[in-house]
Design an enzyme around this catalytic site. Structure first.
Site, PDB file in Angstrom:
ATOM      1  N   GLU A 180     -35.519 -40.754  54.788  1.00 32.74           N
ATOM      2  CA  GLU A 180     -34.810 -40.267  53.603  1.00 32.74           C
ATOM      3  C   GLU A 180     -35.159 -41.085  52.368  1.00 32.74           C
ATOM      4  O   GLU A 180     -35.210 -40.555  51.256  1.00 32.74           O
ATOM      5  CB  GLU A 180     -33.295 -40.303  53.852  1.00 32.74           C
ATOM      6  CG  GLU A 180     -32.833 -39.373  54.968  1.00 32.74           C
ATOM      7  CD  GLU A 180     -33.223 -37.928  54.721  1.00 32.74           C
ATOM      8  OE1 GLU A 180     -33.246 -37.491  53.556  1.00 32.74           O
ATOM      9  OE2 GLU A 180     -33.509 -37.230  55.713  1.00 32.74           O
TER      10      GLU A 180
ATOM     11  N   HIS B 240     -38.207 -39.599  50.710  1.00 35.54           N
ATOM     12  CA  HIS B 240     -37.859 -38.489  49.825  1.00 35.54           C
ATOM     13  C   HIS B 240     -37.264 -39.015  48.515  1.00 35.54           C
ATOM     14  O   HIS B 240     -37.597 -38.531  47.429  1.00 35.54           O
ATOM     15  CB  HIS B 240     -36.822 -37.574  50.498  1.00 35.54           C
ATOM     16  CG  HIS B 240     -37.344 -36.824  51.684  1.00 35.54           C
ATOM     17  ND1 HIS B 240     -38.540 -36.150  51.682  1.00 35.54           N
ATOM     18  CD2 HIS B 240     -36.806 -36.633  52.925  1.00 35.54           C
ATOM     19  CE1 HIS B 240     -38.723 -35.568  52.847  1.00 35.54           C
ATOM     20  NE2 HIS B 240     -37.699 -35.851  53.632  1.00 35.54           N
TER      21      HIS B 240
END
Length: 352
Positions: free
Chosen positions: A21, A24
């Site tokens: 994550e 991202h």
């Protein structure tokens, strides 16, 4: 010690998700896309802090995480929304999570190799007496296996693995004095040698000094080998050689890590073995997440490319809600699969 290894495995699993994550997140920020929340874990929030436009949170269940961007699955008037970013920026953002997982796997292996003095290598150091494959027009001492039937060779054990999968005639490339030497339709069959029960090819492999450059090369080779194992597993799944019941999810992975730690000769060996397994899982996640399946990043990239082509042809912007509906349906199916896999994992542990 089992509980300690379980906690260690859960920690590693959480790091794998967090780094995904984070990939991202940092690329979205770099591309100017508005990130509304960056969360590690799922479920109720244990910790939350608003910093600028982004809410940072740590959540109870270490089984996921997310980087919530403005306008991710819907139309938005915000010029910094994900759907309003250039297509190439969206592709970069979607691929960044898997790239970070692969990078993490590489860094873990590189750290594990930091104290290595030498590595076994696919370099011929000699031949068994009577080996028929040694000669001026054949293999020679010092040759390094580079490719067998198009497969890149990183480790010495891969030589036997790929030879055993063939039909006895191979396309082999070796490195000899810095140059590539190719043998087309080279016949290789295992033969019997005195004093050995099993047939063998008759090769002896040597070692190479673990210089910094070699460590980098071997870490890269290990990760590429991990990736090859993942693709082989996918082919077996598609061909029916293995079934969905043979798959493992977070519960099975944590249990495997704990068992790996318990079977190690010492605590230090246990930590190294679990980290090595963690590196394999990191590479596994990087590949699996890029499969063109709705709800996965690979599925998002695929639909993004399809919608970009459609918009270029029709000159009309598609409503992101339709893509969101496809991913929502994919997520429902994916969660169902995860529940089934988790049930099988728990069943195996109880029976085991």
């Amino acid at each position: 010690m089992t509980i300690v290894y379980i906690l260690f495995a859960v920690l590693i699993f959480g790091v794998l998700i967090g780094i995904h994550e984070f990939g991202h997140f940092i690329v979205a920020k770099a591309c100017g896309v508005k990130v509304e929340e960056f969360a590690i874990g799922m479920g109720p929030a244990l910790f939350k802090k608003q910093k600028g436009e982004t809410l940072y949170s740590l959540r109870l269940l270490p089984i996921g995480g997310y980087c919530a961007m403005a306008g991710e699955d819907e139309s938005s008037e915000d010029p910094r929304a994900f759907t309003n970013a250039a297509a190439w920026k969206r592709v970069l953002i979607l691929c960044a999570g898997s790239a970070m997982n692969f990078l993490l796997g590489f860094v873990i292996v590189l750290c594990l190799y930091a104290n290595a003095q030498a590595f076994y290598a696919p370099i011929l150091s000699g031949f068994m007496d009577g080996c028929p494959y040694e000669g001026a027009e054949a293999l020679q001492v010092g040759d390094r296996f580079y490719r067998i039937d198009g497969h890149r060779i990183y480790e010495s054990y891969e030589v036997g693995d790929f030879l055993s999968q063939g039909d006895g005639t191979y396309d082999i490339v070796v490195l000899r004095e810095g140059k590539k030497v190719r043998f087309r339709d080279f016949a290789l069959e295992p033969v019997e040698y005195e004093g050995y029960e099993n047939k063998m090819y008759g090769f002896y492999f040597g070692t190479e000094e673990a210089t910094p450059l070699v460590r980098l090369s071997r870490a890269w080779g290990s990760c590429m080998g991990f990736g090859r194992m993942v693709w082989q597993g996918l082919r077996q799944l598609v061909s029916g050689q293995v079934g969905v019941k043979d798959m493992s999810g977070p519960v099975g992975i944590v249990n495997l890590m704990a068992e790996t730690g318990e079977q190690a000769a010492s605590t230090a060996d246990a930590v190294q073995d679990i980290l090595y397994l963690g590196a394999f899982i990191a590479v596994n996640l990087s590949i699996m997440n890029m499969l063109p399946i709705p709800a996965l990043d690979g599925g998002r990239v695929f639909l993004l490319l399809v919608s970009t082509v459609i918009e270029a042809v029709t000159r009309k912007k598609l409503d992101p809600k339709y893509e969101g509906m496809v991913h929502a349906a994919g997520m429902v199916l994916l969660l169902g699969l995860m529940a089934f896999v988790m049930f099988n994992d728990i069943l195996r542990i109880v029976k085991g």
